[in-house]
Write a protein that holds these residues in place. Structure first.
Motif, mmCIF file in Angstrom:
data_model
loop_
_atom_site.group_PDB
_atom_site.id
_atom_site.type_symbol
_atom_site.label_atom_id
_atom_site.label_comp_id
_atom_site.label_asym_id
_atom_site.label_seq_id
_atom_site.Cartn_x
_atom_site.Cartn_y
_atom_site.Cartn_z
ATOM 1 N N ALA A 1 1.084 -0.548 0.008
ATOM 2 C CA ALA A 1 1.104 -0.229 1.439
ATOM 3 C C ALA A 1 -0.206 0.402 1.861
ATOM 4 O O ALA A 1 -0.732 0.109 2.949
ATOM 5 N N LEU A 2 -0.757 1.248 0.999
ATOM 6 C CA LEU A 2 -2.041 1.885 1.303
ATOM 7 C C LEU A 2 -3.167 0.862 1.312
ATOM 8 O O LEU A 2 -4.037 0.889 2.189
ATOM 9 N N VAL A 3 -3.164 -0.074 0.348
ATOM 10 C CA VAL A 3 -4.165 -1.141 0.344
ATOM 11 C C VAL A 3 -4.086 -1.947 1.631
ATOM 12 O O VAL A 3 -5.109 -2.264 2.246
ATOM 13 N N ALA A 4 -2.873 -2.283 2.043
ATOM 14 C CA ALA A 4 -2.700 -3.060 3.269
ATOM 15 C C ALA A 4 -3.252 -2.304 4.475
ATOM 16 O O ALA A 4 -3.929 -2.892 5.338
ATOM 17 N N GLU A 5 -2.990 -1.003 4.514
ATOM 18 C CA GLU A 5 -3.486 -0.184 5.617
ATOM 19 C C GLU A 5 -5.009 -0.142 5.635
ATOM 20 O O GLU A 5 -5.644 -0.324 6.686
ATOM 21 N N VAL A 6 -5.606 0.095 4.453
ATOM 22 C CA VAL A 6 -7.069 0.173 4.348
ATOM 23 C C VAL A 6 -7.706 -1.172 4.684
ATOM 24 O O VAL A 6 -8.705 -1.245 5.413
ATOM 25 N N ALA A 7 -7.119 -2.254 4.160
ATOM 26 C CA ALA A 7 -7.682 -3.582 4.394
ATOM 27 C C ALA A 7 -7.611 -3.956 5.870
ATOM 28 O O ALA A 7 -8.556 -4.524 6.423
ATOM 29 N N GLU A 8 -6.498 -3.629 6.510
ATOM 30 C CA GLU A 8 -6.354 -3.952 7.933
ATOM 31 C C GLU A 8 -7.363 -3.182 8.770
ATOM 32 O O GLU A 8 -7.986 -3.735 9.691
ATOM 33 N N ALA A 9 -7.559 -1.901 8.446
ATOM 34 C CA ALA A 9 -8.511 -1.093 9.200
ATOM 35 C C ALA A 9 -9.936 -1.606 9.036
ATOM 36 O O ALA A 9 -10.744 -1.555 9.970
ATOM 37 N N ALA A 10 -10.253 -2.121 7.828
ATOM 38 C CA ALA A 10 -11.613 -2.594 7.551
ATOM 39 C C ALA A 10 -11.793 -4.068 7.867
ATOM 40 O O ALA A 10 -12.915 -4.580 7.825
ATOM 41 N N GLY A 11 -10.700 -4.772 8.153
ATOM 42 C CA GLY A 11 -10.779 -6.214 8.374
ATOM 43 C C GLY A 11 -11.093 -6.981 7.106
ATOM 44 O O GLY A 11 -11.647 -8.086 7.153
ATOM 45 N N ALA A 12 -10.742 -6.416 5.945
ATOM 46 C CA ALA A 12 -11.095 -7.018 4.665
ATOM 47 C C ALA A 12 -10.147 -8.155 4.311
ATOM 48 O O ALA A 12 -8.977 -8.172 4.693
ATOM 49 N N THR A 13 -10.663 -9.101 3.547
ATOM 50 C CA THR A 13 -9.876 -10.166 2.948
ATOM 51 C C THR A 13 -9.478 -9.720 1.547
ATOM 52 O O THR A 13 -10.325 -9.273 0.779
ATOM 53 N N VAL A 14 -8.195 -9.833 1.207
ATOM 54 C CA VAL A 14 -7.695 -9.324 -0.071
ATOM 55 C C VAL A 14 -7.078 -10.449 -0.884
ATOM 56 O O VAL A 14 -6.245 -11.204 -0.374
ATOM 57 N N LEU A 15 -7.497 -10.551 -2.155
ATOM 58 C CA LEU A 15 -6.826 -11.416 -3.122
ATOM 59 C C LEU A 15 -6.266 -10.516 -4.212
ATOM 60 O O LEU A 15 -7.013 -9.737 -4.812
ATOM 61 N N MET A 16 -4.982 -10.623 -4.479
ATOM 62 C CA MET A 16 -4.308 -9.733 -5.415
ATOM 63 C C MET A 16 -3.614 -10.538 -6.512
ATOM 64 O O MET A 16 -2.661 -11.283 -6.261
#
Length: 230
Positions: free
Chosen positions: A170-185
């Motif tokens: 949930a924290l990763v999702a929050e950080v990624a959304e705020a930064a506009g980052a693309t995430v591969l997990m």
């Protein structure tokens, strides 16, 4: 947009192909059986594995000639990659400067990252003095400071219990959304994919398939995924 254009990854006894694109800002799980090539795929994007053929592009620009440190990528591994002899603050400083020297503006940014990840006041501790969840938060704080548009997660929270892992995702999702980052997990846990990722890449039988909506994939799993899920 991240694009893998005709990628072929080869090692002795191993071959993986990938030919797809992923929109900027997406959260994407990479799912498949052990040994299928999930980590190898992330390492190729990060620059640690050289493709036998094809190109890796970000926003239309080829990254193949760039060393790992010059790519727009941050990768988190299972061991968090924290230096045990350095304090958390100095570990985070490496996300801003290779020599780890801390200036006053850097200390301010580090403090903000620690607060944002729930580690306020713990910058003076060493990783061994933190819990597993706190170490994961420290690694995520460093990724936040690096502010790269591509965040690759190679099961960094696999050793955590279900509740704590859910909190970290949930924290990763929050950080990624705020930064506009693309995430591969990368994950072995279908629940992680359902909880975190809008899209999922299935890696199986020598192929990293194109990203598809996670809900659709699990609603009608292809044979390779059905075999993996059991």
């Amino acid at each position: 947009m991240l694009q893998l254009d005709g990628i072929v990854l080869e090692e002795p006894g191993f071959r993986l192909t990938a030919d797809w694109s992923l929109p900027a800002g997406a959260r994407c799980a990479v799912l498949g059986p052990s040994g299928a090539g999930k980590s190898t795929l992330l390492n190729a994007i990060a620059g640690f594995v050289v493709p036998k053929a094809g190109r890796i592009l970000w926003q239309g620009q080829a990254m193949d000639a760039l060393p790992p440190g010059k790519r727009p990528v941050t990768i988190l591994f299972q061991d968090q990659n924290l230096f045990p002899h350095l304090t958390v603050e100095r570990n985070l400083a490496l996300g801003l400067a290779p020599d780890g020297r801390i200036t006053a503006p850097m200390r301010t940014r580090i403090g903000e990252a620690l607060e944002r990840t729930g580690l306020a006041g713990l910058g003076g501790r060493k990783p061994g003095q933190l819990s597993g969840g706190q170490q994961g938060r420290a690694a995520l704080a460093r990724a936040l400071l690096r502010a790269r548009p591509l965040l690759l997660l190679d099961e960094p929270f696999a050793a955590l219990g279900p509740a704590l892992k859910a909190d970290m995702l949930a924290l990763v999702a929050e950080v990624a959304e705020a930064a506009g980052a693309t995430v591969l997990m990368v994950t072995h846990d279908p629940q992680d994919a359902r909880r975190f990722a809008d899209l999922t890449i299935l890696v199986a039988e020598g192929r990293a398939a194109a990203p598809v909506p996670t809900a659709e994939l699990f609603a009608a799993p292809p044979p390779a995924l059905a075999a993996y899920l059991g």
